[in-house]
Enzyme design. Structure first.
Site, PDB file in Angstrom:
ATOM      1  N   ILE A  73       0.785  -1.145   0.011  1.00  0.00           N
ATOM      2  CA  ILE A  73       0.009  -0.086   0.008  1.00  0.00           C
ATOM      3  C   ILE A  73       1.089   1.345   0.007  1.00  0.00           C
ATOM      4  O   ILE A  73       2.072   1.339   0.728  1.00  0.00           O
ATOM      5  CB  ILE A  73      -0.909   0.069   1.231  1.00  0.00           C
ATOM      6  N   HIS A  74       0.754   2.076  -1.083  1.00  0.00           N
ATOM      7  CA  HIS A  74       1.684   3.238  -1.089  1.00  0.00           C
ATOM      8  C   HIS A  74       0.913   4.390  -1.676  1.00  0.00           C
ATOM      9  O   HIS A  74       1.502   5.471  -1.826  1.00  0.00           O
ATOM     10  CB  HIS A  74       2.930   3.006  -1.820  1.00  0.00           C
ATOM     11  N   ARG A  75       0.005   4.213  -2.569  1.00  0.00           N
ATOM     12  CA  ARG A  75      -0.740   5.305  -3.455  1.00  0.00           C
ATOM     13  C   ARG A  75      -1.076   6.501  -2.547  1.00  0.00           C
ATOM     14  O   ARG A  75      -1.670   6.189  -1.362  1.00  0.00           O
ATOM     15  CB  ARG A  75      -1.835   4.863  -4.128  1.00  0.00           C
TER      16      ARG A  75
END
Length: 362
Positions: A204-206
């Site tokens: 998860i990085h957006r």
């Protein structure tokens, strides 16, 4: 023919790696410009070394910042390099700020632009990546579309047929080539105490997920539900941006084992041996499809609709109950879906197209 490859993020390095290898094999005149969008080149140097790629000729090291600040710094730096080198063609890839800055700097200098992985559309303009890919396509002379569906979408948007080339996606080439290199990283499972097919992997990085406290919190709650239901380890190599936001928001996920970011080859081993992957990454959606690992995408839209159509991937959004439900659905599917992204020869096709186009011009 002199070619400039402009990149700035690790996914771009991965997807350019087959093209770079092909250029080297043929002894073509090219150089790599690294914008330093997310990482300094010094941090990325090991990435180039692991993949057996040549070093960069120019390193802008722009670092992080607002979209305007970051893209502006890149434009200034890329323009200066292109004026010095004046290549015949610039290649950009995907949908990053580096992609947009590279395409824009080149087209304003009347240098031909080739966009690798052209067309991808989520039809969600709240995503900065959607704006970048749209504008990069319109700046480009050569649109290297990954699929026939991509070609049809570009034609529907008014692009002329002679600018569009269906090549397959270089992610397939990269995966096949780099899985061989990753064989030496098999100890990562033992080191983490994991068994094949006995864990879930998370990325998860957006921006739209981690910069929104409520949304990020709901996603982490969903992971907690998954952990409680299935009792399998959930491994989350935490992106620096996500780690900062967790600290700022006071989020402490339960049932999730957070680890430091992994090098690409180690991540590839985990990804290929996971029971299921939960992600907001476009590249991971593609890779899991090719690897036949079930994927749950933690977004409400995707620019990789082929993965949904193939049955390798499903959209879950950010609601905890929906995340659990979609995990259950994907775990029940057979891993026999087709690979819609090509045969692993995209790098060679792109190279041949470039050579033929510039032979025509000469």
């Amino acid at each position: 023919m002199k070619i400039s490859i402009i990149l700035g993020t690790r996914p771009e390095i991965i997807k350019f790696s087959p093209i770079i290898r092909e250029f080297e094999r043929l002894g073509l005149d090219f150089f790599i410009l690294h914008s330093g969008q997310h990482y300094s080149y010094n941090l990325d140097r090991v990435f180039f070394e692991q993949l057996g790629l040549p070093g960069v000729r120019y390193n802008l090291d722009v670092g992080s910042g607002s979209h305007g600040l970051q893209t502006g710094k890149m434009l200034i730096g890329i323009e200066a390099v292109l004026k010095r080198e004046f290549p015949d063609v610039v290649l950009v890839q995907g949908d990053t700020n580096t992609t947009l800055a590279g395409a824009l700097a080149a087209v304003k200098l009347h240098i031909q632009v080739g966009h690798v992985e052209a067309e991808l559309r989520s039809y969600d303009r709240s995503m900065p990546e959607e704006i970048n890919r749209l504008l990069a396509d319109h700046c480009s002379d050569l649109l290297f579309a990954p699929t026939e569906k991509s070609r049809r979408i570009l034609l529907g948007e008014g692009f002329s047929e002679d600018r569009i080339f269906v090549t397959g996606n270089t992610v397939v080439d990269a995966l096949y080539q780099n899985l061989k290199l990753a064989e030496g990283r098999k100890d990562i499972l033992k080191n983490l105490g994991l068994k094949e097919q006995g864990f879930f992997l998370v990325t998860i990085h957006r921006q739209e997920n981690v910069d929104d406290k409520n949304r990020f919190s709901r996603i982490l709650d969903g992971l907690e539900l998954v952990s409680g239901k299935f009792g399998l380890p959930i491994i989350y190599p935490v992106h620096p941006r996500a780690e900062r936001r967790m600290r700022e928001f006071g989020l402490k996920p339960k049932g999730v084992r957070m680890i430091k970011p992994l090098d690409y080859l180690s991540f590839l081993v985990l990804e290929s041996r996971a029971r299921l992957v939960l992600t907001d990454s476009g590249g991971v959606q593609e890779e899991t499809c090719i690897l036949r690992v079930p994927c749950v995408t933690l977004r409400y839209s995707t620019e990789r609709p082929e993965t949904l159509e193939a049955g390798s991937n499903i959209l879950a959004g950010a609601e905890p109950e929906a995340i659990l439900e979609k995990v259950e659905i994907m775990l029940s599917r057979k891993r026999d879906w087709p690979n819609p992204f090509g045969d692993g020869k995209a790098g060679g096709r792109i190279t041949r197209i470039l050579l033929s186009k510039f032979e025509e011009r000469d």
